[in-house]
Design a protein around this motif. Structure first.
Motif, short mmCIF file in Angstrom:
data_model
loop_
_atom_site.label_atom_id
_atom_site.label_comp_id
_atom_site.label_asym_id
_atom_site.label_seq_id
_atom_site.Cartn_x
_atom_site.Cartn_y
_atom_site.Cartn_z
N PHE A 39 2.58 13.67 8.42
CA PHE A 39 2.07 13.08 7.18
C PHE A 39 1.38 14.10 6.31
O PHE A 39 1.13 13.86 5.14
N MET A 108 -0.87 10.16 13.85
CA MET A 108 -2.27 9.91 13.49
C MET A 108 -3.03 11.22 13.34
O MET A 108 -3.85 11.39 12.44
N VAL A 111 -2.37 12.58 10.15
CA VAL A 111 -3.12 11.90 9.08
C VAL A 111 -4.52 12.51 8.96
O VAL A 111 -5.03 12.74 7.86
N PHE A 233 6.41 10.10 0.25
CA PHE A 233 7.20 8.88 0.46
C PHE A 233 8.68 9.15 0.18
O PHE A 233 9.55 8.76 0.94
N LEU A 237 11.99 9.10 2.67
CA LEU A 237 13.17 8.33 2.30
C LEU A 237 14.43 9.19 2.40
O LEU A 237 15.44 8.78 2.99
N PHE A 277 15.31 2.71 -3.96
CA PHE A 277 14.74 2.23 -2.70
C PHE A 277 15.63 1.17 -2.07
O PHE A 277 15.91 1.18 -0.88
N ILE A 281 17.73 1.15 1.55
CA ILE A 281 17.60 0.15 2.61
C ILE A 281 18.98 -0.41 2.96
O ILE A 281 19.31 -0.61 4.13
N LEU C 67 4.46 0.96 9.83
CA LEU C 67 3.56 1.43 8.79
C LEU C 67 3.64 0.47 7.62
O LEU C 67 3.32 0.81 6.50
N LEU C 126 7.49 1.83 6.29
CA LEU C 126 6.66 2.45 5.25
C LEU C 126 7.32 2.30 3.87
O LEU C 126 6.68 1.93 2.89
N ILE C 127 8.63 2.58 3.82
CA ILE C 127 9.34 2.50 2.54
C ILE C 127 9.37 1.06 2.05
O ILE C 127 9.19 0.79 0.87
N PHE C 128 9.54 0.14 2.98
CA PHE C 128 9.59 -1.27 2.58
C PHE C 128 8.27 -1.68 1.93
O PHE C 128 8.27 -2.39 0.91
N GLN C 130 6.35 0.25 0.26
CA GLN C 130 6.36 0.81 -1.08
C GLN C 130 7.25 0.00 -2.02
O GLN C 130 6.93 -0.23 -3.17
N GLY C 248 1.11 2.12 0.34
CA GLY C 248 1.46 2.56 1.69
C GLY C 248 0.29 3.17 2.46
O GLY C 248 0.26 3.12 3.68
N TRP C 249 -0.70 3.73 1.74
CA TRP C 249 -1.81 4.36 2.46
C TRP C 249 -2.61 3.33 3.23
O TRP C 249 -3.19 3.64 4.26
N LEU C 250 -2.66 2.10 2.73
CA LEU C 250 -3.39 1.06 3.43
C LEU C 250 -2.82 0.89 4.84
O LEU C 250 -3.55 0.80 5.82
N ILE C 252 -1.39 3.00 6.66
CA ILE C 252 -1.73 4.12 7.52
C ILE C 252 -3.15 3.95 8.05
O ILE C 252 -3.43 4.19 9.22
N TYR C 253 -4.04 3.42 7.20
CA TYR C 253 -5.39 3.13 7.67
C TYR C 253 -5.37 2.07 8.76
O TYR C 253 -6.09 2.16 9.74
#
Lengths: 297, 418, 340
Positions: A39, A108, A111, A233, A237, A277, A281, C67, C126-128, C130, C248-250, C252-253
């Motif tokens: 990350f 983690m 991060v 991000f 992707l 996006f 998917i 994520l 994660l992408i979803f 976003q 997305g950062w949420l 990760i938290y």
């Protein structure tokens, strides 16, 4: 659509696509070699731009030299981060540790690294946004098609880096060991090769690629503390679209996403990003391993 | 053993943290003894993003002007002297961060006034706390939700919503032949709302808006947009809602590279240091935009002093805080005018009677927004200084007074704003 | 991971029950001990964080790393807001409808996503998240990027009016306890055991006749629906929502909560983690600009030197001392019986 417009959009797509490719090649090498979903990769990209700014704009070095130095500095930063954090962490993992546990804890830890690098850069360099004057501001104007020379150079440099990386990975012993480690570290250890330095060099190589991506793009874009948070991000992707563990897939994925974004904005407007996006998917639903990668559990 | 010891220390710290947060020095309750000679402290809250230059500069500005204000005698309300104590928290530029910071200001520090906030997201998130608690808010932020009719205690003191209309008469005067326009705005609430307002204001003066183009907020590559704009062939480019830093410069650079040679207008004040770091001077030719009141040919005394104080204290001059700092002067003026530190009394007066104030950024007046169904004085029209980029130099073009700005807005959007 | 219901030791179970009763009682009287609305706000946010963290833990118990906690958190918040504000429904009608709608959505998307486990699922989730944020930002009727303000409070329930933080605290506490009860029941049921088997080895679980895909999908649906409930509460508590709050950062938290508290503790781990991650940065406001650096270093210290998170470390050290204690008790008993 006129041919001129088409060429212009194509060049735009290739520039942005080649940056994604560099980013994702780095992510992929790190992920396969060391099992770290990194990350902090966006922050390494940002640092690459800042280091280039330091060498090129502040110390007035040659652009090519600054770029090499920024790649080298990032390799160093990457190696130190690996030794300081991930090497310590990996000592805890044994053969029986589940993959999801390794993946989660490494992610983690990255991060944590991300938070430190992000705020550290902000404190050292300040909140001011910076720019690098383009070393080649010329514009090529052929039959009313205007293309900035810097964009062509960026595409060329990315291509050069990709070729160097290919030679490194496929034509040298070092590259062979690197690839072998990503398939089966145990087997490599049995060959009498010390794998710990291989992991370090994987992380360093990946970081260097992120740094180069940041450095290459710096004269075209701006150097801001938030630039790393946004690209990560999109890089993830592209990593998925191309397929994890596929060199060619990454390149195809980067180009595809670049093309979709460039042509999408022209004909669909702001909704293009969402469209990309969605498309990704859908691709992943039909090809879970990505365009050219194999489905990995 | 060492591990356990380390852990225990850690655990105690963590467990104690809620208590430590709770055990902040208790708020000094204002005593009711009338007009004593001792100077009281009036707590005023502020939330700013500590991660970008808007927030950092505004923080620096408050740390500069508030001590000076107190030194000069502070506030005097009903014979009682007050020193202002500004409490600034980080709102991280997010809704959750802003909400937590405002909760702390209102419930922990017991402030009755909040001033100088910057970002729309934290401001709007904080409204759900400040409005029911009757906390008076003077804030920046471009979101129309700040001046929504359901708010009774919130005043927008930045000019984002009212500086579009005054620009067009000036444009017409300097470039009478420019007829068609394209808006380039960020794809967020501010960009969408301002682009729509802008189209209305342009139409009222006979300029045709060909298209409004929106880019994702964090875009750095503007080449695709420039390519598209060139195929539309506009005379005028407008950037409502754009961020004033390097992103603004990247837009110019992309247009320049694509061969655009028309007029640029922008209802905001570009940070020239950051903009010129990424784009050549030639790309900014024919830009009309707001000029900092400190940098015009003959700046007012207040503006001159502000700039001199800033340079004396921090060295390098930066004008970014000028947009947010009027909130402080509006707050001081409001307290002086109403002669009360009760936010309900002040709000009742302001909403009914309006307010005028002088700040380093020029004169500001509170206005009504009948076009948004808000008939309370809630928004701000201020004097605007404009500059023109000509032959590689950014030169002072002229000033539009607050009253002229108000009139231009009434013409463009309708209704009586006074 | 010790199974909680092995029933071999009734004494331990009795102590456990007592501890649970004390903990719930403490949670119920907690707001009366705290005056500050600010602390109450933080506690409420920590409760939301706990619920989100537990959804992460549930997926992790089935070997999936998500994520995307923010995705259905956002779906819940917006669905409920639309139902209440546009359809004019009561909060108490909108809540079960939100649960239903998000469960159906989770089933649909989950059926596609869960096919890829491992790294691919991490990134897709994660992408979803976003995608959801961008889609909401583009949708004008959802307020676009500016979000929606003036969301009404939940309708009063008898004498409870949801005017103060007190009432909101009890509402989120009720949600939290409900989630805890349901999750505990799931973990100790056949389903929970199947999840753990899949996490250990999907192939092995397959040979035992466990359909990994279906069980993982079940975990995804339950987790997402729970996150939607948290989102529903968030919208009506905050009374205004913006897409930016669900970035997305949420997510990760959220996984930090679980890792910090202790990954093996599916219920308590996220709770401890959420409380710490909510309060420590607030406490660190004193150090202002370097707060994220300190938070990052704390995180690294815990990940690197305290395997098993905070609770894991407590258990390990407690086990050591308990063993010593037991041994001493035996010794004393032995000496006593010997004297006799």
């Amino acid at each position: 659509m006129s041919l001129g417009l088409f060429i212009q959009l194509l060049v735009n797509a290739l520039t942005i696509g080649s940056i994604y490719i560099l980013m994702v090649l780095g992510l992929d090498i790190i992920l396969r070699g060391t099992k770290i979903l990194n990350f902090a990769h966006g922050q390494l990209y940002m640092l690459g731009a800042y280091v280039l700014f330091l060498f090129f704009q502040t110390l007035h070095l040659n652009f090519a030299l600054s770029l090499v130095l920024s790649g080298a500095s990032l390799a160093l930063i990457g190696a130190l981060s690996y030794l300081g954090i991930f090497a310590v962490l990996s000592r805890r993992f044994t053969v029986s540790t589940t993959f999801s546990y390794i993946l989660l804890l490494s992610a983690m830890a990255s991060v944590g690294l991300m938070m430190i690098l992000q705020q550290g850069t902000l404190l050292v360099f300040g909140t001011q946004e910076r720019g690098i004057q383009s070393p080649l501001p010329q514009i090529i104007d052929v039959f009313n098609v205007r293309i900035s020379l810097m964009r062509l150079i960026i595409i060329f440099l990315s291509l050069l880096i990709c070729i160097c990386l290919y030679l490194l990975m496929y034509k040298t012993t070092f590259g062979k060991i690197l690839r072998a480690v990503s398939y089966d570290p145990e087997a490599v250890t049995l060959q009498g090769i010390n794998t710990s330095w291989v992991f370090v060099s994987c992380f360093a190589l990946g970081s260097a690629l992120a740094g180069l991506a940041g450095g290459i793009i710096a004269p075209l874009f701006s150097v801001t503390p938030s630039m790393g948070q946004n690209i990560i991000f999109m890089s993830f992707l592209v990593l998925l679209v191309g397929g994890i563990g596929s060199y060619r897939g990454t390149i195809a994925g980067g180009l595809l996403v670049g093309l979709l974004l460039s042509f999408g904005f022209q004909f669909m407007g702001g909704i293009a990003e969402l469209f990309v996006f969605m498309l990704v998917i859908i691709i992943l639903v039909f090809r879970p391993g990505g365009l050219l990668g194999e489905a990995a559990e | 053993m060492r591990k356990i010891a380390l852990f225990i220390v850690l655990a105690i710290t963590m467990a104690a943290s809620p208590l430590l947060v709770a055990c902040n020095p208790a708020p000094t309750t204002p005593s009711t003894s009338p007009a004593s000679t001792e100077v009281k402290t009036l707590k005023v809250g502020c939330t700013l993003p500590f991660t970008n230059s808007l927030g950092i500069d505004t923080k620096k500005a408050l740390e500069m002007i508030v001590p000076a204000f107190n030194q000069a005698g502070g506030l005097t309300v009903k014979g009682q002297k007050y020193n202002i104590d500004v409490i600034i928290y980080d709102d991280k530029y997010t809704a959750d961060g802003g909400r937590a910071a405002v909760e702390r200001l209102v419930n922990e520090d017991k402030v009755n006034f909040i001033i100088c906030q910057v970002g729309s997201a934290p401001i709007v998130a904080g409204l759900a706390v400040t409005e029911p608690a009757n906390v008076l808010v003077f804030c920046g932020g471009a979101s129309g939700k700040i001046i929504s009719p359901q708010n009774k205690y919130t005043y927008g003191t930045a000019t984002w919503r009212t500086n579009l209309a005054p620009l067009f008469p000036l444009l017409k005067k300097n470039f009478p032949n420019a007829q068609t326009m394209v808006n380039l705005s960020p794809d967020d609430e501010t960009g969408k709302a301002l682009a729509a307002d802008n189209a209305k204001a342009a139409a009222s003066i006979g300029i045709k808006v060909l298209e409004s183009i929106f880019y994702p907020r964090d875009t750095q590559d503007f080449a695709p947009f420039a390519t598209k704009i060139m195929s539309l062939k506009p005379d005028i480019m407008d950037y409502p809602g754009a961020v004033a830093g390097t992103q603004f410069g990247l837009q110019f650079k992309a247009l320049y590279e694509a061969g655009y040679k028309g007029v640029h207008i922008s209802p905001m004040q570009p940070n020239l240091v950051e903009v010129l770091a990424v784009t050549p001077k030639e790309s900014m030719e024919n830009l009309i935009s707001i000029m900092p009141a400190t940098d015009i040919t003959n700046p007012a005394e207040m503006a001159k002093k502000y700039k001199a104080d800033w340079v004396a204290k921090y060295g390098e001059w930066s004008s970014a805080s000028l947009n947010w700092i009027p909130a402080f002067y509006a707050f001081v003026e409001a307290i002086n005018k109403v002669d009360s530190v009760d936010p309900s009394v002040v709000a009742a007066y302001l909403s009914a009677n309006g307010l005028q104030w002088e700040s380093p950024n020029g004169k500001g007046i509170l206005v009504k927004r009948p076009d948004l169904n808000n008939n309370r004085f809630c928004d701000t029209c201020a004097s605007l200084d404009f500059g023109l980029f000509k032959n590689g130099k950014y030169e002072y073009l002229g000033t539009i007074t607050a009253e002229e700005a108000l009139k231009a807005n009434e013409t463009a959007f309708g209704g009586s704003w006074k | 991971m010790k199974l909680p219901n092995n029933g071999a030791n009734h004494k331990t179970n009795r102590y456990k029950l007592l501890a649970i009763i004390i903990a719930v009682a403490a949670l119920v009287v907690l707001p009366f001990c705290i005056e500050s609305g600010y602390i109450k706000h933080l506690i409420i946010m920590a409760c939301i964080g706990t619920i989100l963290g537990m959804t992460f833990s549930m997926l992790y118990s089935a070997g999936l790393i998500t994520l995307g906690a923010a995705a259905f958190y956002a779906v819940g918040a917006y669905t409920s807001t639309v139902l209440v504000m546009y359809a004019g429904l009561s909060f108490w009608v909108a809540l079960p409808l939100t649960v239903m709608i998000s469960a159906i959505m989770a089933l649909g998307f989950g059926a596609l996503f869960v096919r890829n486990a491992g790294v691919a699922f991490v990134i897709i989730s994660l992408i979803f998240a976003q995608v959801i944020v961008i889609a909401i930002g583009q949708a004008e009727f959802l307020g676009g990027w500016g979000g929606i303000i003036g969301i009404p409070r939940p309708d009063s329930l008898g004498p409870v009016e949801f005017a103060t933080k007190h009432d909101f605290y009890y509402l989120i506490l009720a949600f939290l306890l409900l989630v805890v009860v349901v999750y505990t029941a799931l973990y100790s049921s056949r389903i929970g055991r199947a999840w753990r088997a899949i996490k250990l080895s999907p192939n092995l679980a397959g040979t035992l006749g466990i359909n990994a895909y279906r069980y993982r999908l079940l975990a995804y649906v339950i987790g997402s629906t729970t996150a939607a409930v948290a989102g529903c509460f968030y919208a009506h508590y905050f009374q205004n929502i913006t897409p930016g709050a669900f970035s997305g950062w949420l997510s990760i938290y959220v996984q930090l909560y679980a890792v910090l508290g202790g990954l093996e503790f599916y219920i308590l781990g996220p709770a401890i983690g959420a409380v710490i991650m909510t309060f420590v940065p607030e406490y660190l406001r004193v150090v202002k600009e370097i707060e994220p650096i300190i938070t990052g270093i704390l995180l690294l210290i815990i990940i690197l030197f305290f395997p098993g998170g905070i609770l894991g470390t407590i258990r390990n050290s407690a086990n050591v001392s308990f063993e010593g204690f037991d041994a001493r008790v035996k010794k004393i008993k032995a000496s006593l019986t010997g004297k006799r």
